[in-house]
Design an enzyme around this catalytic site. Sequence first.
Site, PDB file in Angstrom:
ATOM      1  CB  ALA A 122      73.573 118.421  23.370  1.00  0.00           C
ATOM      2  CE1 TYR A 123      77.146 118.941  15.123  1.00  0.00           C
ATOM      3  CE2 TYR A 123      75.570 120.541  14.769  1.00  0.00           C
ATOM      4  CZ  TYR A 123      76.550 119.890  14.407  1.00  0.00           C
ATOM      5  OH  TYR A 123      77.095 119.858  12.911  1.00  0.00           O
ATOM      6  CB  ALA A 124      74.995 124.615  19.336  1.00  0.00           C
ATOM      7  CE  LYS A 145      80.626 119.627  15.345  1.00  0.00           C
ATOM      8  NZ  LYS A 145      81.702 119.299  14.457  1.00  0.00           N
TER       9      LYS A 145
END
Length: 253
Positions: A155-157, A160
């Site tokens: 989710a973070y990737a 970003k």
Amino acid sequence: MNTLAGRVALVTGAGQGVGQGIALALAGEGVSVAVLGRTRGKLDETCRLVRERGAAAEPFECDVADTESVPGVVDAVVARFGRLDILVNNAYSGAFGPLLTMSDEDFARGFEAGPFAAFAFMKAAHPHLKATGDGSIVNLVTSAMVRWDPTAYGAYAAAKQALRSLSRTAAVEWARDGIRVNAIAPHALSPGLKWWTEHNPEEAAEFVSTIPLGRIGECEQDIGRAVVALVGPDLRYLTGATVPLDGGQAYFG
């Protein structure tokens, strides 16, 4: 001679860690800093450190996920300092973990505090950056976008990666406005990562062993100084790039 003296920067998430390191590095070059974040005590401490470097600083309490408030915050910064030359979108608040354990709300939160927030700041800052004729935006992304195993970072990737694409598009669309836009993907010893390394020494040692330079970056000297270079005149022909600041760990092809 200090080539950035007299300029004004807005740095989100500047109360600690990488954001603070960037604010301090800019202050060392004579840049006045609008210090944004959610916790007033942390903002005041960063402002104190910035002023110790001889630069002006002002705290602005702000939850970047509240995008409706962003234009007003940017206007307040310009009203206080009289101009805006540099925007650093560093703040992020999202969830980590395997995809099947993540709620839709947690997944969306990373986008709200990531690319949605950055987009709001970039739009609000655009006329002010254009007015200087030499504006610069630096958006923080992550090497998790391209790492060999993104487990628990999906989710973070994803958030970003969206910000990385946004940065590239703005770099092209706003180049004729005199605005450069670049992204950096840092590893740095933020408070969270420092806690993790201290409480998981074996895992931390294994992680560091995958970094060719053999260490985790320092918030000011490694990340902040790189931002100083990116927004300065020596790299005036660089825009639309993603710069890995991770000691050589990831490859951005």
